[in-house]
Write a protein that holds these residues in place. Sequence first.
Motif, PDB file in Angstrom:
ATOM      1  N   MET A   1      -4.153 -54.579 -20.381  1.00 60.05           N
ATOM      2  CA  MET A   1      -5.479 -54.331 -19.800  1.00 60.05           C
ATOM      3  C   MET A   1      -6.476 -55.383 -20.284  1.00 60.05           C
ATOM      4  N   LEU A   2      -7.343 -55.840 -19.374  1.00 61.75           N
ATOM      5  CA  LEU A   2      -8.448 -56.712 -19.725  1.00 61.75           C
ATOM      6  C   LEU A   2      -9.669 -55.841 -19.979  1.00 61.75           C
ATOM      7  N   ARG A   3     -10.295 -56.015 -21.142  1.00 59.09           N
ATOM      8  CA  ARG A   3     -11.476 -55.221 -21.493  1.00 59.09           C
ATOM      9  C   ARG A   3     -12.663 -56.142 -21.733  1.00 59.09           C
ATOM     10  N   ILE A   4     -13.712 -55.927 -20.968  1.00 58.74           N
ATOM     11  CA  ILE A   4     -14.981 -56.627 -21.188  1.00 58.74           C
ATOM     12  C   ILE A   4     -15.936 -55.579 -21.709  1.00 58.74           C
ATOM     13  N   GLU A   5     -16.384 -55.735 -22.940  1.00 62.61           N
ATOM     14  CA  GLU A   5     -17.126 -54.675 -23.617  1.00 62.61           C
ATOM     15  C   GLU A   5     -18.536 -55.123 -23.976  1.00 62.61           C
ATOM     16  N   ASN A   6     -19.528 -54.521 -23.324  1.00 58.03           N
ATOM     17  CA  ASN A   6     -20.943 -54.685 -23.661  1.00 58.03           C
ATOM     18  C   ASN A   6     -21.353 -56.156 -23.708  1.00 58.03           C
ATOM     19  N   VAL A   7     -20.923 -56.929 -22.721  1.00 59.54           N
ATOM     20  CA  VAL A   7     -21.186 -58.366 -22.702  1.00 59.54           C
ATOM     21  C   VAL A   7     -22.548 -58.660 -22.090  1.00 59.54           C
ATOM     22  N   SER A   8     -23.345 -59.434 -22.824  1.00 61.59           N
ATOM     23  CA  SER A   8     -24.599 -59.975 -22.300  1.00 61.59           C
ATOM     24  C   SER A   8     -24.589 -61.482 -22.531  1.00 61.59           C
ATOM     25  N   PHE A   9     -25.263 -62.211 -21.642  1.00 62.58           N
ATOM     26  CA  PHE A   9     -25.265 -63.672 -21.769  1.00 62.58           C
ATOM     27  C   PHE A   9     -26.542 -64.232 -21.162  1.00 62.58           C
ATOM     28  N   ALA A  10     -27.028 -65.316 -21.768  1.00 60.99           N
ATOM     29  CA  ALA A  10     -28.236 -65.976 -21.282  1.00 60.99           C
ATOM     30  C   ALA A  10     -28.071 -67.484 -21.384  1.00 60.99           C
ATOM     31  N   TYR A  11     -28.691 -68.216 -20.438  1.00 63.03           N
ATOM     32  CA  TYR A  11     -28.789 -69.672 -20.503  1.00 63.03           C
ATOM     33  C   TYR A  11     -30.224 -70.013 -20.920  1.00 63.03           C
ATOM     34  N   ASP A  12     -30.347 -70.646 -22.095  1.00 61.15           N
ATOM     35  CA  ASP A  12     -31.683 -71.043 -22.581  1.00 61.15           C
ATOM     36  C   ASP A  12     -32.673 -69.892 -22.518  1.00 61.15           C
ATOM     37  N   ASP A  13     -32.253 -68.758 -23.040  1.00 66.00           N
ATOM     38  CA  ASP A  13     -33.077 -67.546 -23.115  1.00 66.00           C
ATOM     39  C   ASP A  13     -33.376 -66.908 -21.753  1.00 66.00           C
ATOM     40  N   VAL A  14     -32.720 -67.384 -20.695  1.00 66.70           N
ATOM     41  CA  VAL A  14     -32.844 -66.746 -19.381  1.00 66.70           C
ATOM     42  C   VAL A  14     -31.641 -65.827 -19.194  1.00 66.70           C
ATOM     43  N   PRO A  15     -31.842 -64.506 -19.187  1.00 64.51           N
ATOM     44  CA  PRO A  15     -30.702 -63.579 -19.076  1.00 64.51           C
ATOM     45  C   PRO A  15     -29.955 -63.755 -17.757  1.00 64.51           C
ATOM     46  N   VAL A  16     -28.617 -63.768 -17.852  1.00 58.91           N
ATOM     47  CA  VAL A  16     -27.758 -63.881 -16.667  1.00 58.91           C
ATOM     48  C   VAL A  16     -26.926 -62.618 -16.495  1.00 58.91           C
ATOM     49  N   LEU A  17     -26.415 -62.084 -17.598  1.00 51.38           N
ATOM     50  CA  LEU A  17     -25.608 -60.865 -17.581  1.00 51.38           C
ATOM     51  C   LEU A  17     -26.105 -59.932 -18.665  1.00 51.38           C
ATOM     52  N   GLU A  18     -26.108 -58.634 -18.376  1.00 49.92           N
ATOM     53  CA  GLU A  18     -26.572 -57.653 -19.356  1.00 49.92           C
ATOM     54  C   GLU A  18     -25.637 -56.454 -19.400  1.00 49.92           C
ATOM     55  N   ASN A  19     -25.107 -56.198 -20.585  1.00 48.54           N
ATOM     56  CA  ASN A  19     -24.329 -54.972 -20.857  1.00 48.54           C
ATOM     57  C   ASN A  19     -23.218 -54.737 -19.838  1.00 48.54           C
ATOM     58  N   ILE A  20     -22.389 -55.755 -19.650  1.00 49.52           N
ATOM     59  CA  ILE A  20     -21.273 -55.662 -18.711  1.00 49.52           C
ATOM     60  C   ILE A  20     -20.083 -54.993 -19.404  1.00 49.52           C
ATOM     61  N   ASP A  21     -19.613 -53.893 -18.812  1.00 48.33           N
ATOM     62  CA  ASP A  21     -18.432 -53.179 -19.309  1.00 48.33           C
ATOM     63  C   ASP A  21     -17.438 -53.041 -18.160  1.00 48.33           C
ATOM     64  N   LEU A  22     -16.253 -53.631 -18.324  1.00 44.27           N
ATOM     65  CA  LEU A  22     -15.227 -53.563 -17.281  1.00 44.27           C
ATOM     66  C   LEU A  22     -13.868 -53.299 -17.901  1.00 44.27           C
ATOM     67  N   ARG A  23     -13.014 -52.614 -17.156  1.00 47.01           N
ATOM     68  CA  ARG A  23     -11.613 -52.418 -17.525  1.00 47.01           C
ATOM     69  C   ARG A  23     -10.774 -52.799 -16.315  1.00 47.01           C
ATOM     70  N   ILE A  24      -9.884 -53.763 -16.494  1.00 48.84           N
ATOM     71  CA  ILE A  24      -9.046 -54.238 -15.402  1.00 48.84           C
ATOM     72  C   ILE A  24      -7.595 -54.130 -15.829  1.00 48.84           C
ATOM     73  N   GLN A  25      -6.806 -53.419 -15.051  1.00 42.48           N
ATOM     74  CA  GLN A  25      -5.421 -53.150 -15.403  1.00 42.48           C
ATOM     75  C   GLN A  25      -4.525 -54.354 -15.117  1.00 42.48           C
ATOM     76  N   ARG A  26      -3.388 -54.398 -15.811  1.00 44.01           N
ATOM     77  CA  ARG A  26      -2.378 -55.406 -15.494  1.00 44.01           C
ATOM     78  C   ARG A  26      -1.982 -55.299 -14.022  1.00 44.01           C
ATOM     79  N   ARG A  27      -1.785 -56.445 -13.383  1.00 39.92           N
ATOM     80  CA  ARG A  27      -1.353 -56.565 -11.989  1.00 39.92           C
ATOM     81  C   ARG A  27      -2.417 -56.148 -10.975  1.00 39.92           C
TER      82      ARG A  27
END
Length: 329
Positions: A1-27
Amino acid sequence: MLRIENVSFAYDDVPVLENIDLRIQRREHVAIIGESGCGKSTLLKIIYGLMDLEQGEVFWEDEPILGPAYNLVPGAPFIKYLSQDFDLMPFITVRENISQYLSVFYPKELEERTAELLEMIELADFADKKVKTLSGGQQQRVALARVLAQKPEILLLDEPFGHIDNFLKNSLRRNIFSYLKENGITCIIATHDYQDVLPFTDRIFVLRDRKIMVKGKPMELYKNPKELYIASLFGEANSISIDVLKSYANTKRRIIVYAHEFRVSETSGIPVTVKKSYPMGSHFLTEGVMEDGETIFFNAPTELSADKELFLNVSLETINQRIQTNRIT
């Protein structure tokens, strides 16, 4: 399983992603969709390991996927990422580009695998052409075969058919997604083209305003869009008050109606004045104006002249289905 847990990201203090939580199964095959600039490509780069995170973590099974601060060569080895930059070797042939990652110690297997991939991308006749002589769409197909030759556990596709001619897209989609399913490769595609999504993915994640707005099975989201933005990712859509659709209804709640769900009548329904018709091949997308001045888009089987007055109807089944869906306001 691919787990993306509470991911946030910004470019030069400009928010792009906030609190991303995903679960993706094999195949599993999933799509990340949304308007340009909503963060689709950034999320793929994070999953691949091209970005360092200040907040959140990404795991494949129990193995963390870390960014360039932790890896001399960024990118997890079990993931392949096909970006909008093709990263090909222009001065060698198509065949050589594809076979570069196949073992020379097994020449028969190398030849068979290369031939299989050339057929899949429909470039067998160009096998001995140097990549620099190919069109952008052809180079994109070579790049796709090149990453598939490496047999990744996860394949990340960023607008993979963006440079490819329309008459080739459908057969390539069928070839590629069938190949991925048959080989048990997990696939995440970032796209704005619903034709990449509806026939070939198991789930959709809709990105908007830096967050996952909604997720679900493709046809469920298509048939029951909770917001106009979601519907617009699949085609032309309208937000209509229920009391406009049905005059006896005592509510101004609004529901979503796709352009193709309207039926044109000469006698009764919503009064509309035609403004313009756009030929779409099998039908005409028609822009009209309702009595309150609101613009409405609907499909018509023939071209309608400007200023023509007519009526539109929507089936009671469609109205009831949308009423049961969470409505927009």
